[in-house]
Design an enzyme around this catalytic site. Structure first.
Site, PDB file in Angstrom:
ATOM      1  CD  GLU A 164      -4.311   3.389  -0.596  1.00 14.84           C
ATOM      2  OE1 GLU A 164      -4.876   3.965   0.345  1.00 14.84           O
ATOM      3  OE2 GLU A 164      -3.366   2.598  -0.455  1.00 14.84           O
TER       4      GLU A 164
ATOM      5  CB  CYS B 146      -0.627  -0.067   1.726  1.00 17.05           C
ATOM      6  SG  CYS B 146       0.402  -1.073   2.747  1.00 17.05           S
TER       7      CYS B 146
ATOM      8  CD  GLU C  94       3.715   1.605   7.978  1.00 15.69           C
ATOM      9  OE1 GLU C  94       3.496   1.792   6.758  1.00 15.69           O
ATOM     10  OE2 GLU C  94       4.833   1.658   8.500  1.00 15.69           O
TER      11      GLU C  94
ATOM     12  CE  LYS D 183     -11.935  -1.333  15.609  1.00 13.72           C
ATOM     13  NZ  LYS D 183     -12.158  -2.459  14.826  1.00 13.72           N
TER      14      LYS D 183
END
Ligand code: FAD
Length: 1002
Positions: free
Chosen positions: A889, A789, A755, A675
């Protein structure tokens, strides 16, 4: 070269050496200290490393205690054989020594004095008496401006001003100097008294061969006023040659500038030729050809090259062909060959031979004579502060000698000094052999014996052999495209055009190896030009998801039993296909994900690495292992796949992460439902195509774009899914983990590998090299608009470094070029979507409330080009550790700068977030580095480099705390997560008889 010439060369070299040795037999320099230090360095390699490092850090050590601490840290380490005098110095600087402050002061004075021997002054005014004295001794000069690395346009402009001021400052004074014929006159007429050497990298902070045309233009803009002043004041100007990556760029700047009307008649422009480059003779040929066409002579300085260590290390790290010779004799032979060609073209070239090697210089002297040229048809150049006896010997022969004379401050002076020390204490260095080791004269002056390597043509684009699953070569990272090479720049441009030509295609779902149409579709848009639809992909719903699960389950038994070799072979073939299409895949990523060419290209390289690495890992893990060795018992240990895998991929590494997760699942025997992320379905479709072409059987790889809330959630809960590999945000990751726990697979608990985010910090120590720290923090925070990230989003700066670091960081940030990723000048492209932009802008507004905005790249008048989703880089200072922008973040180009009084505080702040992904430490203190290795608790810690760009195998990547569950991608444990280990024990004893171990086979 005939025998007679060779005899003459050797005789001349012998004479030079004899004169030198008579002058001073055992020291490189007349100064005892200098000789002493060099001799220590030469005596022991480990000591040399520590000495170079100490000299390098020394100028940043402000407090006396800091000098003493570093001295002890460097020289008291195990394995460092510090000489007695030095040990004594270390003892004196110890914490309990009553004379410690005094000892530090002495060391500071001595080292400063040492460095100053290599520098003629901090500016024109200070340099004048030294330069005058040089001339009086019969030696000319060319000034070299020392400085920090240029990390911002403010710094580039400052360099330009220094060059201009030097020309101004020296012009009138030089005119008053009495003539010195040997220095001022040449075979082609009078020479300028003022001579300046310039570095192109000092003049443009964003210089990068990837933007060849733009960099050349920007450097020329800065050079024009300098050349105008050079002409007006009658000075000579030479462009130095630096690292190989700038070689073509420098020549292009030089030739195209001099081709401009106003500089066409300028007679005192020069450039450098590096003999250690494998294709140096082609460089000379092209320069000659150009000088012929221009119809005027240029100055040409022949050197061997000052970046040998750098070039060889860089090539090894990147997997590139080494651009320099690796045998010293080849460099020497090339130097001699080039010497001859240069002297054969006196109408076009005015040669300068820069060397401290008596043999190399003797070749120049005798070749010139053999060609009937007068002695002043060339000059000899040497470095200021070095090889004084040699200089005396050259002057004594009545030859023109010019010194390369650095001007500037002590701090950059130290960096220069380190380079010189490195050069002159290298095993192969002529100076070392001559003066320190007293090598036999015959050895020193004999002709270089080149190796066959001298004739080997330069490899430009090494081809990589496909991997044989039966005998794979050891894993090696795919070399990044070297955009310093024209062919790579052209290949990328061509790929971009080709991809553009194919835009607009529709990609159906792939289920069970067949195209599947859907009523709905989703559009892929260019984030730099949101009006541009790149293509469409089918958008699946529950029905298609159900079909994909069914197809995958049907494929499972066959794929599981296919065995590791066959599955690995699919990955190796896919890697081969991917390499062949690398540039086009990168170009597509530029358009679809907004990646600049270097970032996009690195993404493809990483995808290739995953395929090659996991293919090998499966072969390693796939072998059945026997455990224990007890008679009468056979224990085997082996792995099998977990079942059907759902891969939910992010858009920020649309090929690398997607390929990593998919290939790991696939090679382990788990059929996959892919996906892809909403914004990047086209790149994902390419990966699926390549893996299918490589032989992934129908049903093992199903391509299912669709709305996350619908298809994603449905599949996460589906009992037909055994394993979920996810990379994305913390919120989505947590939801997946929760749902997976509540909705087990038909055959058990679902395995989730997730992750997630990061709030990564770089700590900048008081003694950090700010040239490195600023450049690396800027790249880590802002490249790909901070959408990694691993990106740096906090910098924690120790108080003593804070002011200068922030000043340089702010200017460096303002210098970044924000724009379309296709444009090679762009360093920061758009963010991925309008929503992302809005979210980031929300954080910027928050930052303005809770901290001070120090830098922001604002849109140009008229707005960002193409109406793209741009957010200019932002730097906030005085950020409190608990502030929202220091805790959450952001996934955008926003950087928070925090202060720390000491390392304890810095570590507490760095660790004081809920994430633990990447981190960085910039420091030159061995003890601090040791401490941070242990106490900065993140998945990937980088010391004295940027914190992004982990490489498969070398930096297995992944974090803990809220940054993820699972082991590191691209590391030796990763594949295990996709496998179920099994152990089988058989009792082999029958009626008291047990076969021996060797008879048991798989
Ligand atoms: C006036 C002046 C200007 C200079 N300008 C520049 C410049 O613009 N750009 C620049 O790059 N350098 C420049 N240099 C530095 C110059 O390149 C080095 O000083 C020079 O290489 C030292 O060579 P040498 O002939 O004195 O000594 P040698 O000891 O004979 O040669 C040392 C050199 O050999 C080469 N070498 C060493 N080991 C190997 C090996 N294993 N395989 C192949 N080659 C090897 C390296 O180039 C090394 O520097 C300049 C030097 C001077 C004196």
């Amino acid at each position: 070269m005939d025998a007679l010439d060779e005899r003459r060369i050797q005789a001349t070299a012998r004479e030079i050496l004899a004169a030198t040795r008579a002058h001073e037999p055992s020291r490189i320099s007349s100064e005892r200290w200098q000789g002493e230090i060099l001799e220590w360095a030469m005596a022991d390699e480990r000591l040399k490393v520590e000495m170079l490092r100490f000299v390098d850090v020394f100028p940043t050590l402000r407090a006396r205690g800091e000098i003493n601490r570093h001295l002890r840290e460097y020289f008291s380490r195990q394995g460092v054989a510090a000489p007695r005098l030095l040990r004594w110095g270390i003892d004196l600087t110890g914490p309990r020594s009553p004379v410690a402050p005094l000892a530090a002061a002495v060391i500071r004075r001595q080292l400063k004095g040492f460095a100053q021997r290599f520098i003629v002054g901090r500016d024109a005014r200070a340099a004048v008496p030294v330069l005058k004295a040089l001339r009086d001794s019969g030696t000319g000069f060319t000034l070299d401006v020392l400085g920090e690395a240029t990390v911002s346009e403010a710094e580039a402009r400052a360099y330009q001003k220094v060059y201009l001021d030097l020309l101004d400052g020296l012009a009138t004074r030089a005119a008053a100097w009495p003539p010195v014929p040997v220095v001022d006159e040449s075979a082609w007429g009078p020479l300028p008294r003022v001579n300046l050497s310039l570095k192109v990298t000092s003049l443009y902070s964003q210089i990068d061969p990837v933007d060849f045309v733009g960099s050349v233009a920007a450097v020329k803009d800065r050079l024009r006023p300098i050349f105008r002043k050079g002409i007006a004041t009658g000075a000579a100007l030479t462009l130095d040659l630096e690292q190989f990556r700038y070689r073509d760029l420098t020549y292009s700047v030089f030739t195209s500038l001099l081709d401009e009307d106003e500089f066409r008649a300028y007679d005192h422009a020069g450039v450098v030729l590096q003999a250690y480059l494998r294709d140096a003779d082609r460089d000379l040929e092209e320069l000659l050809w150009w000088a012929d066409a221009r119809g005027r002579a240029i100055d040409l300085r022949l050197v061997k090259g000052a970046y040998w260590d750098y070039e060889t290390v860089l090539a090894a790290q990147e997997g590139w062909p080494v651009p320099v010779f690796t045998h010293k004799a080849d460099t020497d032979a090339m130097y001699e060959r080039l010497t001859r060609t240069m002297l054969e073209h006196p109408q076009r070239l005015r040669p300068a031979f820069a060397s401290h090697n008596a043999r190399s210089l003797a070749v120049a002297i005798e070749t010139a004579r053999g060609l009937g040229l007068p002695d002043n048809a060339f000059e000899v150049q040497m470095l200021h502060g070095m090889g004084e006896p040699l200089k005396a010997a050259i002057r004594a022969r009545g030859l023109r000698l010019r010194e390369y004379a650095p001007v500037g401050e002590l701090i950059p002076g130290m960096a220069y000094l380190v380079r010189r020390l490195l050069e002159n204490t290298a095993d192969d260095s002529f100076l070392r052999q001559t003066f320190a080791e007293g090598a036999a004269v015959d050895e020193l002056i004999r002709p270089p014996r080149p190796t066959p390597d001298l004739g080997v043509p330069v490899v430009r684009l090494p081809s990589i052999a496909p991997t044989d699953a039966d005998a794979p070569a050891p894993f090696a990272n795919h070399p990044p495209a070297d955009f310093a090479r024209r062919e790579n720049r052209e290949a990328y441009d061509a790929a971009l055009a080709a991809v553009r030509g194919r835009l607009g295609a529709h990609y159906p779902l792939r289920i069970g190896g067949r195209d599947t149409a859907t009523a709905r579709s989703l559009s892929s848009v260019n984030p730099a030009v949101p009006g541009e639809v790149l293509g469409t992909a089918a958008s699946g719903g529950r029905t298609e998801a159900e079909a994909a699960v069914a197809a995958a389950r049907t494929a499972l038994p066959g794929w599981r039993d296919a065995g590791p070799r066959e599955r690995s072979a699919v990955l190796f073939r896919a890697a081969e296909l991917m390499r062949a299409e690398a540039m086009e895949l990168a170009a597509l990523m530029t358009l679809e994900a907004g990646k600049t060419r270097r970032e996009a290209s690195a993404d493809v390289d990483e995808a290739v690495d995953f395929l090659e690495y996991y293919g090998r890992e499966m072969l390693r893990l796939g072998a059945t292992r026997r455990l224990g060795s007890v008679p009468g018992e056979d224990n085997t240990y082996f792995y099998e796949p977990r079942g059907v895998a759902l891969v939910i991929a992010p858009w920020n590494f649309p090929l690398a992460i997607l390929t990593g997760m998919t290939s790991a699942a696939l090679v382990a025997g788990n059929p996959v439902i892919v996906k892809p992320a909403g914004p990047t379905p086209l790149v994902a479709a390419q990966m699926v195509r390549l893996l299918e072409t490589a032989g992934a059987p129908p049903g093992t790889l199903n391509y299912l774009p669709g709305p996350g809330a619908e298809v994603g959630d449905f599949l996460v809960r589906h009992p037909g899914i055994d394993l979920i590999a996810f990379t994305g945000s913390l919120d989505v990751g947590r939801r997946i983990i929760a749902q997976a726990a509540q909705h087990p697979a038909a055959e058990g608990i679902k395995k989730v590998i997730a992750e997630m985010g990061g709030k990564n910090a770089v700590i900048v120590d008081a003694d950090a090299d700010l040239d490195v720290a600023v450049a690396e923090v800027v790249a880590s925070a802002f490249h790909y608009a901070g959408q990694k990230c691993s990106a740096a989003s906090r910098v924690i700066v120790l108080e003593p470094a804070h002011e200068s670091f922030v000043r340089r960081l702010v200017e460096a940030t303002r210098s970044l070029v924000v724009g379309p990723p296709e444009d090679p000048a762009t360093r920061v492209g758009p963010v991925i979507s309008a929503e992302a932009r809005e979210r980031i802008e929300g954080y910027i507004a928050q930052g303005k409330l809770e901290a001070t905005l120090a830098a922001a790249v604002e849109p140009p008048a008229g707005g960002w080009p193409g109406g793209g989703f741009y957010v200019g880089p932002h730097v906030f200072v005085d950020v409190a550790p608990g502030a929202v922008i220091a805790q959450e973040e952001i996934f955008g180009p926003v950087l928070a700068v925090l202060r720390a009084a000491d390392l304890d505080e810095a570590l507490a702040v760095a660790n004081g977030v809920r994430y633990a992904l990447t981190g960085g430490f910039m420091s030159r203190s061995p003890a601090a580095i040791e401490r941070v290795r242990r106490d900065f608790r993140v998945g990937n810690l980088y010391i004295n480099r940027g914190i992004t760009g982990a490489l498969v195998d070398r930096q297995p990547f992944g974090g803990f705390k809220m940054s993820g569950v699972g082991s590191k991608a691209g590391g030796p444990d990763y594949l295990l997560q996709f496998l179920e280990p099994r152990a089988v024990t058989e009792n082999t004893m029958r009626r008291g008889f047990a076969p021996s171990g060797e008879l048991l086979t798989d």
